[in-house]
Design a protein around this motif. Structure first.
Motif, PDB file in Angstrom:
ATOM      1  N   THR A  30     -30.180  31.252 -94.372  1.00  0.00           N
ATOM      2  CA  THR A  30     -29.877  30.179 -95.610  1.00  0.00           C
ATOM      3  C   THR A  30     -29.391  28.884 -95.260  1.00  0.00           C
ATOM      4  O   THR A  30     -29.682  27.936 -95.668  1.00  0.00           O
ATOM      5  CB  THR A  30     -28.681  30.773 -96.555  1.00  0.00           C
ATOM      6  OG1 THR A  30     -28.918  32.320 -96.696  1.00  0.00           O
ATOM      7  CG2 THR A  30     -28.541  29.919 -97.619  1.00  0.00           C
ATOM      8  N   ALA A  75     -32.699  26.918 -93.987  1.00  0.00           N
ATOM      9  CA  ALA A  75     -33.179  26.514 -95.035  1.00  0.00           C
ATOM     10  C   ALA A  75     -32.677  25.572 -95.412  1.00  0.00           C
ATOM     11  O   ALA A  75     -33.377  24.418 -95.981  1.00  0.00           O
ATOM     12  CB  ALA A  75     -33.426  27.667 -95.958  1.00  0.00           C
ATOM     13  N   LEU A  76     -31.315  25.385 -95.533  1.00  0.00           N
ATOM     14  CA  LEU A  76     -30.757  24.180 -95.887  1.00  0.00           C
ATOM     15  C   LEU A  76     -30.720  22.951 -95.025  1.00  0.00           C
ATOM     16  O   LEU A  76     -31.082  21.875 -95.678  1.00  0.00           O
ATOM     17  CB  LEU A  76     -29.129  24.540 -96.310  1.00  0.00           C
ATOM     18  CG  LEU A  76     -28.270  23.693 -97.032  1.00  0.00           C
ATOM     19  CD1 LEU A  76     -28.550  23.826 -98.488  1.00  0.00           C
ATOM     20  CD2 LEU A  76     -26.914  24.257 -96.887  1.00  0.00           C
ATOM     21  N   LEU A 102     -34.002  21.296 -96.030  1.00  0.00           N
ATOM     22  CA  LEU A 102     -34.011  20.503 -97.050  1.00  0.00           C
ATOM     23  C   LEU A 102     -33.543  19.183 -96.841  1.00  0.00           C
ATOM     24  O   LEU A 102     -33.968  18.176 -97.273  1.00  0.00           O
ATOM     25  CB  LEU A 102     -33.259  21.364 -97.943  1.00  0.00           C
ATOM     26  CG  LEU A 102     -33.666  21.384 -99.631  1.00  0.00           C
ATOM     27  CD1 LEU A 102     -34.910  21.982 -99.676  1.00  0.00           C
ATOM     28  CD2 LEU A 102     -32.709  21.643-100.612  1.00  0.00           C
ATOM     29  N   GLY A 116     -35.124  15.520 -97.119  1.00  0.00           N
ATOM     30  CA  GLY A 116     -34.633  14.800 -98.457  1.00  0.00           C
ATOM     31  C   GLY A 116     -34.244  13.603 -97.846  1.00  0.00           C
ATOM     32  O   GLY A 116     -33.702  12.663 -98.375  1.00  0.00           O
ATOM     33  N   PHE A 170     -39.002  11.262-100.650  1.00  0.00           N
ATOM     34  CA  PHE A 170     -38.233  12.230-100.437  1.00  0.00           C
ATOM     35  C   PHE A 170     -37.732  13.124-101.499  1.00  0.00           C
ATOM     36  O   PHE A 170     -37.469  14.518-101.276  1.00  0.00           O
ATOM     37  CB  PHE A 170     -36.915  11.219 -99.852  1.00  0.00           C
ATOM     38  CG  PHE A 170     -37.079  10.670 -98.618  1.00  0.00           C
ATOM     39  CD1 PHE A 170     -37.326  10.976 -97.439  1.00  0.00           C
ATOM     40  CD2 PHE A 170     -37.257   9.000 -98.723  1.00  0.00           C
ATOM     41  CE1 PHE A 170     -37.592  10.320 -96.179  1.00  0.00           C
ATOM     42  CE2 PHE A 170     -37.584   8.335 -97.696  1.00  0.00           C
ATOM     43  CZ  PHE A 170     -37.739   9.099 -96.345  1.00  0.00           C
ATOM     44  N   ILE A 198     -38.541  17.055-101.401  1.00  0.00           N
ATOM     45  CA  ILE A 198     -37.449  18.336-101.624  1.00  0.00           C
ATOM     46  C   ILE A 198     -38.110  19.403-102.727  1.00  0.00           C
ATOM     47  O   ILE A 198     -38.166  20.561-102.261  1.00  0.00           O
ATOM     48  CB  ILE A 198     -35.987  17.563-102.264  1.00  0.00           C
ATOM     49  CG1 ILE A 198     -35.343  16.867-101.203  1.00  0.00           C
ATOM     50  CG2 ILE A 198     -35.382  18.872-102.896  1.00  0.00           C
ATOM     51  CD1 ILE A 198     -34.025  16.557-101.662  1.00  0.00           C
ATOM     52  N   ILE A 233     -39.202  23.212-101.958  1.00  0.00           N
ATOM     53  CA  ILE A 233     -38.659  24.520-102.753  1.00  0.00           C
ATOM     54  C   ILE A 233     -39.866  25.134-102.903  1.00  0.00           C
ATOM     55  O   ILE A 233     -40.149  26.286-102.844  1.00  0.00           O
ATOM     56  CB  ILE A 233     -38.053  24.141-104.300  1.00  0.00           C
ATOM     57  CG1 ILE A 233     -36.752  23.208-103.931  1.00  0.00           C
ATOM     58  CG2 ILE A 233     -38.086  25.203-105.093  1.00  0.00           C
ATOM     59  CD1 ILE A 233     -36.200  22.842-104.998  1.00  0.00           C
ATOM     60  N   LEU A 288     -40.805  26.982 -99.836  1.00  0.00           N
ATOM     61  CA  LEU A 288     -39.831  28.266 -99.877  1.00  0.00           C
ATOM     62  C   LEU A 288     -40.294  29.407-100.683  1.00  0.00           C
ATOM     63  O   LEU A 288     -40.245  30.393-100.286  1.00  0.00           O
ATOM     64  CB  LEU A 288     -38.147  27.809-100.172  1.00  0.00           C
ATOM     65  CG  LEU A 288     -37.288  28.823 -99.876  1.00  0.00           C
ATOM     66  CD1 LEU A 288     -37.358  29.120 -98.208  1.00  0.00           C
ATOM     67  CD2 LEU A 288     -36.010  28.204-100.438  1.00  0.00           C
ATOM     68  N   PHE A 289     -40.902  29.082-101.909  1.00  0.00           N
ATOM     69  CA  PHE A 289     -41.351  30.169-102.846  1.00  0.00           C
ATOM     70  C   PHE A 289     -42.704  30.897-101.988  1.00  0.00           C
ATOM     71  O   PHE A 289     -42.683  31.989-101.817  1.00  0.00           O
ATOM     72  CB  PHE A 289     -41.817  29.398-103.889  1.00  0.00           C
ATOM     73  CG  PHE A 289     -41.036  29.573-105.214  1.00  0.00           C
ATOM     74  CD1 PHE A 289     -40.716  30.755-105.655  1.00  0.00           C
ATOM     75  CD2 PHE A 289     -40.618  28.335-105.689  1.00  0.00           C
ATOM     76  CE1 PHE A 289     -39.771  30.900-106.805  1.00  0.00           C
ATOM     77  CE2 PHE A 289     -39.749  28.383-106.865  1.00  0.00           C
ATOM     78  CZ  PHE A 289     -39.340  29.966-107.295  1.00  0.00           C
ATOM     79  N   GLY A 349     -41.153  33.023 -99.373  1.00  0.00           N
ATOM     80  CA  GLY A 349     -40.581  34.200 -99.662  1.00  0.00           C
ATOM     81  C   GLY A 349     -41.589  35.111-100.151  1.00  0.00           C
ATOM     82  O   GLY A 349     -41.797  36.275 -99.786  1.00  0.00           O
ATOM     83  N   ILE A 406     -38.295  34.894 -94.095  1.00  0.00           N
ATOM     84  CA  ILE A 406     -38.591  33.731 -94.855  1.00  0.00           C
ATOM     85  C   ILE A 406     -38.182  32.348 -94.358  1.00  0.00           C
ATOM     86  O   ILE A 406     -38.946  31.232 -94.163  1.00  0.00           O
ATOM     87  CB  ILE A 406     -37.743  34.201 -96.164  1.00  0.00           C
ATOM     88  CG1 ILE A 406     -38.197  35.451 -96.925  1.00  0.00           C
ATOM     89  CG2 ILE A 406     -37.906  32.786 -96.974  1.00  0.00           C
ATOM     90  CD1 ILE A 406     -37.077  35.426 -98.161  1.00  0.00           C
ATOM     91  N   ALA A 407     -36.920  32.455 -93.712  1.00  0.00           N
ATOM     92  CA  ALA A 407     -36.579  31.181 -93.141  1.00  0.00           C
ATOM     93  C   ALA A 407     -37.518  30.620 -92.126  1.00  0.00           C
ATOM     94  O   ALA A 407     -37.675  29.589 -91.852  1.00  0.00           O
ATOM     95  CB  ALA A 407     -35.102  31.468 -92.475  1.00  0.00           C
ATOM     96  N   PHE A 438     -40.380  29.165 -93.810  1.00  0.00           N
ATOM     97  CA  PHE A 438     -40.031  28.062 -94.333  1.00  0.00           C
ATOM     98  C   PHE A 438     -39.909  26.882 -93.376  1.00  0.00           C
ATOM     99  O   PHE A 438     -40.273  25.799 -93.263  1.00  0.00           O
ATOM    100  CB  PHE A 438     -38.635  28.157 -95.053  1.00  0.00           C
ATOM    101  CG  PHE A 438     -38.417  26.937 -95.961  1.00  0.00           C
ATOM    102  CD1 PHE A 438     -39.234  26.347 -96.688  1.00  0.00           C
ATOM    103  CD2 PHE A 438     -36.951  26.558 -95.782  1.00  0.00           C
ATOM    104  CE1 PHE A 438     -38.814  25.013 -97.238  1.00  0.00           C
ATOM    105  CE2 PHE A 438     -36.576  25.371 -96.431  1.00  0.00           C
ATOM    106  CZ  PHE A 438     -37.661  24.667 -97.092  1.00  0.00           C
TER     107      PHE A 438
END
Lengths: 230, 306
Positions: free
Chosen positions: A6, A9-10, A13, A17, A88, A92, A96, A99-100, A103, A121-122, A125
């Motif tokens: 997580t 992934a953050l 992002l 951004g 930017f 973001i 997302i 990320l979909f 996933g 997933i990470a 991503f």
């Protein structure tokens, strides 16, 4: 493991951004640290090889490379990425969507129980984010960052696939990346010295024809001072 | 529906206006001031309730109805929210949607009444309010979806009682992400800094305050009360999400922990208001969408990661 995925992934992002290059490098360092401790928690035990891999990973990815990039940043005198091809905010949103997609891919792949899907997933991503960054950003430095994220993604995805992971190959890749970024740093420095900027978008304007037409004036204006999006 | 939840709903209705008082006290503490009393909002509401409202000549009946609808929608929404770790007074499958849109109904009336009075500034505030709440809605539901997915239930009381410690231990980062995005929603919906400043009365930057400029007396009292309840609802949701009250069997302890949780939320809001400046108006959508992205990331990792 889940938390690390997580956080990875953050951090991606944040990379997508933010326009501040310093923040991006710090994010890369943070990512490097997370990637470094990944082998320790991915259930391979605490063998000598795993510890060496984690230690080299952390030292290189969260200390050495960010330091080099920071030095390159200081020399180039740039502070932020100005006007990327995709803004930017849109980046973001694209993140997302990416990320979909990651996933979805991971859910297709995880028929096998040994695969840890959240870090897979990470991994995907990170890979997509890296590619996205390379494609949509103009500064050579940001593109180098994208390359690093891409490599982190390959590493994470490889680890989470759970197979017998080969210590020598991973170390070899790490060395490759190190050399790659090192060369990029040197090249950045030279590009900056020659052209006063590291904006790759403006390289294609560099021809004799343009020079004759007097378009060289456009090159001299340094747009780095312009206030870009936050 | 049981006796204790009815008692608790009355307690919540009474205690609602304390939260803004606590926030103001925290801000005063940071500023080194004495600050208004914690119960100041009660005094304000009582003072306003005694007065006769005046209406603008252009205002239609909508302006007169709106405060009542806003207050009633907040009160009804409150009956659907579990407080003090008790089941809510009314609970049924899908009540969560009703709760979200009851607050939406209140907002709709607030916005249309603002437009009704024909003031240019109020229209501006209305447009901002609608934009920001529309952006905040997806992240609220993304956060909810994670909990619905985990507990396999569409009932707010059941969701909160089923959320176990295991769920959060399995992936604490998800909890953190939902917490962040919901906290931003709380700030957006309740017009707090860094989105909106409840104290500002500069026409160009007001959002919530500008819409209630024309209200006076009883109507203003109703709206202030409804806003306080709204703050209570969102804080209760956050506290309910973070702490599983079912583990605590002692009722006195439940009440104490819930009260403490609400006070902490108010303190955190006050701290944020004290140490941050308002975001530039043009960057607010990005800020809200960014916080929504956190919730969506958590959702994807939760659903795809299992």
């Amino acid at each position: 493991m889940n938390s690390i995925a997580t956080l990875l992934a953050l951090s991606c992002l944040f990379l997508l951004g933010s326009s501040r290059l310093m923040l991006a490098i710090n994010m890369i360092a943070f990512q490097g640290f997370l990637i470094g401790i990944l082998p320790l928690v991915s259930g391979h035990g605490f063998s000598f090889e795993v510890i060496i891999l984690a230690a080299t990973g952390i030292i290189m990815k969260s200390i050495a490379l960010p330091q080099m990039l920071k030095k390159a940043l200081e020399k180039s005198g740039t502070k932020r990425e100005v006007e990327p091809y995709i803004s930017f905010g849109a980046s973001i949103l694209s993140g997302i969507i990416l990320l979909f997609i990651s996933g979805w891919i991971a859910s297709r792949l995880t028929q096998d129980e040994t695969i840890v899907s959240s870090s897979l997933i990470a991994g995907f991503f990170l890979l997509f984010t890296g590619l996205f960054t390379i494609i949509t950003r103009k500064k050579a430095l940001t593109q180098a960052l994208g390359f690093l994220v891409l490599e982190n993604g390959v590493y994470t995805a490889g680890l989470s696939l759970g197979s017998e992971f080969s210590f020598m190959v991973e170390l070899g890749i790490l060395l490759d990346v190190f050399v790659g970024i090192f060369l990029m740093g040197i090249m950045l420095f030279h590009i900056d010295k020659e052209f006063d900027h590291i904006d790759t978008d403006r390289f294609d304007a560099l021809s004799d024809l343009e020079l004759l037409n007097g378009n060289i004036l456009n090159l001299d204006q340094d747009t780095d001072e312009e206030e870009g999006a936050e | 529906m049981n006796a204790s939840s009815i008692i608790f709903i009355f307690v919540s209705l009474l205690a609602g206006p304390i939260l803004p008082g606590l926030i103001n006290k925290t801000k005063a503490l940071f500023g080194g001031r004495q600050g208004p009393r914690v119960l100041q909002l009660y005094y304000d509401i009582f003072k306003l309730a005694r007065k006769t409202p005046t209406y603008s000549e252009t205002a239609s009946a909508l302006t007169r109805i709106a405060p009542v609808v806003i207050a009633l929608s907040s009160i009804t929404a409150l009956t659907l929210v579990p407080s003090f770790f008790n089941d809510s007074v009314i609970h049924f499958t899908g009540d969560i949607i009703l709760m979200a849109y009851l607050l939406g109904l209140g907002r709709f009336f607030m916005v249309t009444a603002a437009l009704d009075r024909g003031s240019a500034f109020e229209g501006m505030g209305a447009s901002r309010e609608v934009l920001y709440s529309a952006l905040a809605e997806p992240s609220f539901f993304a956060g909810l979806l994670i909990m619905i997915y985990e507990t396999n239930s569409l009932e707010l009381s059941e969701i909160f009682s089923k959320l176990s410690l295991n769920f959060w231990q399995e992936n604490p980062a998800i909890l953190f992400l939902i917490l962040c995005s919901w906290f931003v929603i709380l700030l957006v919906e309740n017009a707090r800094i860094p989105i909106d400043d409840p104290n500002t009365h500069l026409e160009l930057t007001m959002i919530h305050e500008v819409m209630i400029l024309d209200y006076s007396a009883k109507d203003l009292a109703l709206i202030e009360y409804a806003s306080a309840l709204k703050l209570w609802i969102y804080s209760a949701l956050i506290v309910g999400m973070l702490i599983n009250g079912e583990i605590i069997t002692n009722m006195a302890l439940q009440i104490a922990i819930f009260t403490l949780g609400m006070a902490i939320v108010a303190f955190v809001i006050g701290t944020i208001e004290s140490i941050t400046a308002r975001i530039k108006l043009v960057f607010i959508p990005k800020f809200i969408v960014g916080s929504g992205a956190l919730a969506i990331i958590a959702l994807i990792l939760k659903v795809a990661g299992n």
